[in-house]
Design a protein around this motif. Structure first.
Motif, PDB file in Angstrom:
ATOM      1  N   ASP A 130       0.710  -1.437  -0.070  1.00  0.00           N
ATOM      2  CA  ASP A 130      -0.007  -0.033   0.112  1.00  0.00           C
ATOM      3  C   ASP A 130       0.937   1.221  -0.242  1.00  0.00           C
ATOM      4  N   ARG A 131       0.341   2.566  -0.277  1.00  0.00           N
ATOM      5  CA  ARG A 131       0.936   3.521  -0.331  1.00  0.00           C
ATOM      6  C   ARG A 131       1.033   4.440   0.805  1.00  0.00           C
ATOM      7  N   HIS A 132       1.750   4.588   1.572  1.00  0.00           N
ATOM      8  CA  HIS A 132       2.012   5.299   2.973  1.00  0.00           C
ATOM      9  C   HIS A 132       3.247   5.905   2.956  1.00  0.00           C
ATOM     10  N   PRO A 133       3.546   7.119   3.420  1.00  0.00           N
ATOM     11  CA  PRO A 133       4.905   7.481   3.943  1.00  0.00           C
ATOM     12  C   PRO A 133       5.220   6.720   5.110  1.00  0.00           C
ATOM     13  N   VAL A 134       6.521   6.028   5.158  1.00  0.00           N
ATOM     14  CA  VAL A 134       7.215   5.397   6.001  1.00  0.00           C
ATOM     15  C   VAL A 134       8.517   6.277   6.649  1.00  0.00           C
ATOM     16  N   VAL A 135       8.373   6.564   7.857  1.00  0.00           N
ATOM     17  CA  VAL A 135       9.639   7.528   8.184  1.00  0.00           C
ATOM     18  C   VAL A 135       9.972   7.022   9.466  1.00  0.00           C
ATOM     19  N   ASP A 136      11.282   6.615   9.315  1.00  0.00           N
ATOM     20  CA  ASP A 136      12.273   6.238  10.569  1.00  0.00           C
ATOM     21  C   ASP A 136      13.230   7.276  10.758  1.00  0.00           C
ATOM     22  N   THR A 137      14.443   6.958  11.749  1.00  0.00           N
ATOM     23  CA  THR A 137      15.210   7.902  12.112  1.00  0.00           C
ATOM     24  C   THR A 137      16.127   8.218  10.887  1.00  0.00           C
ATOM     25  N   ASN A 138      16.540   6.984   9.796  1.00  0.00           N
ATOM     26  CA  ASN A 138      17.497   7.212   8.990  1.00  0.00           C
ATOM     27  C   ASN A 138      16.587   8.146   7.772  1.00  0.00           C
ATOM     28  N   THR A 139      15.343   7.852   7.638  1.00  0.00           N
ATOM     29  CA  THR A 139      14.641   8.568   6.650  1.00  0.00           C
ATOM     30  C   THR A 139      14.609  10.204   7.062  1.00  0.00           C
ATOM     31  N   ARG A 140      14.262  10.446   8.437  1.00  0.00           N
ATOM     32  CA  ARG A 140      14.291  11.731   8.751  1.00  0.00           C
ATOM     33  C   ARG A 140      15.653  12.586   8.513  1.00  0.00           C
ATOM     34  N   ARG A 141      16.766  11.769   8.807  1.00  0.00           N
ATOM     35  CA  ARG A 141      18.167  12.334   8.487  1.00  0.00           C
ATOM     36  C   ARG A 141      18.174  12.807   6.933  1.00  0.00           C
ATOM     37  N   VAL A 142      17.683  12.007   6.108  1.00  0.00           N
ATOM     38  CA  VAL A 142      18.026  11.956   4.653  1.00  0.00           C
ATOM     39  C   VAL A 142      17.141  13.224   4.115  1.00  0.00           C
ATOM     40  N   LEU A 143      15.872  13.403   4.746  1.00  0.00           N
ATOM     41  CA  LEU A 143      15.158  14.619   4.451  1.00  0.00           C
ATOM     42  C   LEU A 143      15.585  15.605   4.825  1.00  0.00           C
ATOM     43  N   ALA A 144      15.997  15.782   6.195  1.00  0.00           N
ATOM     44  CA  ALA A 144      16.442  16.818   7.068  1.00  0.00           C
ATOM     45  C   ALA A 144      17.480  17.604   5.998  1.00  0.00           C
ATOM     46  N   ARG A 145      18.519  16.696   5.621  1.00  0.00           N
ATOM     47  CA  ARG A 145      19.931  17.221   4.873  1.00  0.00           C
ATOM     48  C   ARG A 145      19.559  17.609   3.309  1.00  0.00           C
ATOM     49  N   SER A 146      18.659  16.619   2.982  1.00  0.00           N
ATOM     50  CA  SER A 146      18.531  16.881   1.245  1.00  0.00           C
ATOM     51  C   SER A 146      17.583  17.831   0.969  1.00  0.00           C
ATOM     52  N   LEU A 147      16.741  18.143   2.057  1.00  0.00           N
ATOM     53  CA  LEU A 147      15.404  19.108   1.433  1.00  0.00           C
ATOM     54  C   LEU A 147      15.670  20.289   2.364  1.00  0.00           C
ATOM     55  N   ASN A 159       4.999  16.100  11.883  1.00  0.00           N
ATOM     56  CA  ASN A 159       5.327  16.685  10.467  1.00  0.00           C
ATOM     57  C   ASN A 159       6.089  15.941   9.393  1.00  0.00           C
ATOM     58  N   ASP A 160       6.888  15.076  10.207  1.00  0.00           N
ATOM     59  CA  ASP A 160       7.685  14.325   9.333  1.00  0.00           C
ATOM     60  C   ASP A 160       6.897  13.177   8.334  1.00  0.00           C
ATOM     61  N   LEU A 161       5.603  12.816   8.543  1.00  0.00           N
ATOM     62  CA  LEU A 161       5.064  12.022   7.782  1.00  0.00           C
ATOM     63  C   LEU A 161       4.420  13.109   6.683  1.00  0.00           C
ATOM     64  N   ALA A 162       4.110  14.122   6.908  1.00  0.00           N
ATOM     65  CA  ALA A 162       3.682  15.122   5.817  1.00  0.00           C
ATOM     66  C   ALA A 162       4.927  15.567   4.866  1.00  0.00           C
ATOM     67  N   ALA A 163       6.076  15.465   5.424  1.00  0.00           N
ATOM     68  CA  ALA A 163       7.407  15.817   4.602  1.00  0.00           C
ATOM     69  C   ALA A 163       7.560  14.939   3.613  1.00  0.00           C
ATOM     70  N   MET A 164       7.539  13.504   4.178  1.00  0.00           N
ATOM     71  CA  MET A 164       7.737  12.546   3.335  1.00  0.00           C
ATOM     72  C   MET A 164       6.743  12.154   2.084  1.00  0.00           C
ATOM     73  N   ALA A 165       5.497  12.411   2.671  1.00  0.00           N
ATOM     74  CA  ALA A 165       4.294  12.322   1.719  1.00  0.00           C
ATOM     75  C   ALA A 165       4.410  13.384   0.523  1.00  0.00           C
ATOM     76  N   GLU A 166       5.027  14.434   0.702  1.00  0.00           N
ATOM     77  CA  GLU A 166       5.117  15.343  -0.495  1.00  0.00           C
ATOM     78  C   GLU A 166       6.081  14.762  -1.655  1.00  0.00           C
ATOM     79  N   VAL A 167       7.096  14.031  -1.190  1.00  0.00           N
ATOM     80  CA  VAL A 167       8.108  13.562  -2.178  1.00  0.00           C
ATOM     81  C   VAL A 167       7.741  11.971  -2.558  1.00  0.00           C
ATOM     82  N   LEU A 168       6.841  11.384  -2.084  1.00  0.00           N
ATOM     83  CA  LEU A 168       6.443  10.087  -2.274  1.00  0.00           C
ATOM     84  C   LEU A 168       5.930   9.916  -3.538  1.00  0.00           C
ATOM     85  N   PRO A 169       6.452   9.261  -4.346  1.00  0.00           N
ATOM     86  CA  PRO A 169       5.929   8.725  -5.897  1.00  0.00           C
ATOM     87  C   PRO A 169       4.352   8.436  -5.465  1.00  0.00           C
ATOM     88  N   ARG A 170       3.641   8.745  -6.685  1.00  0.00           N
ATOM     89  CA  ARG A 170       2.001   8.507  -6.715  1.00  0.00           C
ATOM     90  C   ARG A 170       1.774   7.088  -6.785  1.00  0.00           C
TER      91      ARG A 170
END
Length: 288
Positions: A130-147, A159-170
């Motif tokens: 299924d399509r959902h944002p999945v956010v762990d500590t590693n994901t949070r670090r990648v988003l914090a640095r890259s975005l 807000n972590d889930l919302a941030a991941m949802a914004e870049v998640l493929p459809r």
């Protein structure tokens, strides 16, 4: 797809580690167990324990029939043994409320003991596609640095889930891969202590790198040292009970095994309060 998704998915398909829970046939129960075990525990320690656990209890119903003490004993040295109790309770709930099948929808997963936002979505995505944002500590670090151009992520936030949802493929399949890829990148390349930017597939669009690697502070919660802690005392008591005949021991025997009497008593009391041990008739035992 987002600017991050295309290169990250391509990198993951070529370089992803061969881990047992990434096998398409691993199943929802195996993935749920792996997610419980992987919380704050290195992959190398989890793999042999996971294999042994699933060999002993290949279904939720099998674990539900066992005693809580058996789950605590099988957990061995993985740490944070309350996870074993939670997993046992979740197995009972799955057996009694879901016909022995790990549920698919996030709300039902969240209703299971010990399952939070990350684990519920991880099972829904990696077990069922299924399509959902999945956010762990590693994901949070990648988003914090890259975005966001931050050297370290801030404390966990909704807000972590919302941030991941914004870049998640459809679409579901690339979304699942992207979730796994972001975690993998944070685990092996974009690590907390030393980012390996020369190996990073998104280095060219990383806001932190392009800003010159600024030190924006680190608000991560620090864990107290293990040596000499109450956690170590608890672990020593549990290890003694696991090794004892019938997983029980006279309290006076337990009392003699830890040099600090006050700390030992706190450890025993907290284990009983957490349901990890039971005391009666001068004996301390794993829960039955």
């Amino acid at each position: 797809m987002s600017d991050l998704a295309t290169p990250l998915i391509a990198w993951y398909r070529e370089t992803a580690r061969d881990l047992p829970w990434r096998d398409p046939d691993f199943g929802a129960w195996g993935i749920l167990v792996s997610e419980f075990m992987l919380q704050q525990t290195p992959v190398a320690r989890v793999i042999p324990r996971l294999e042994a656990w699933l060999e002993r209890w290949p279904t939720p119903a099998a674990l539900a029939k066992a005693s809580p003490g058996a789950a605590v004993e099988q957990w061995a040295n993985l740490g944070y043994p309350r996870r074993a109790l939670w997993l046992h309770r979740a197995a009972v709930q799955i057996a009694e409320q879901h016909g022995g099948v790990v549920p698919r929808d996030v709300d039902s997963l969240l209703a299971l003991t010990g399952v939070g936002d990350y684990t519920a979505r991880a099972v829904a995505v990696f077990a069922y596609g299924d399509r959902h944002p999945v956010v762990d500590t590693n994901t949070r670090r990648v988003l914090a640095r890259s975005l966001d151009g931050q050297s370290q992520p801030g404390p966990p936030s909704p807000n972590d889930l919302a941030a991941m949802a914004e870049v998640l493929p459809r679409d579901e399949e690339p979304a699942a891969v992207f979730n796994a890829a972001a975690m993998e990148l944070g685990a092996v390349v974009c690590t907390a202590r030393a980012a390996k930017c020369e190996s990073c597939p998104i280095a060219h669009i990383c806001a932190w790198r392009n800003a010159g690697y600024p030190d924006t502070g680190d608000r991560r919660r620090r864990q107290a040292a293990y040596a000499g802690s109450d956690r170590q005392a608890r672990g020593a008591v549990l290890q003694h009970l696991r090794a004892a005949s019938s997983h029980e021991s006279a309290i006076e025997t337990v009392a003699a095994m830890w040099p600090d009497a006050l700390q030992r008593d706190r450890a025993i009391d907290s284990l009983i309060a957490d349901g990890l041990a039971e005391a009666s008739d001068g004996m301390l035992r794993l829960p039955r």
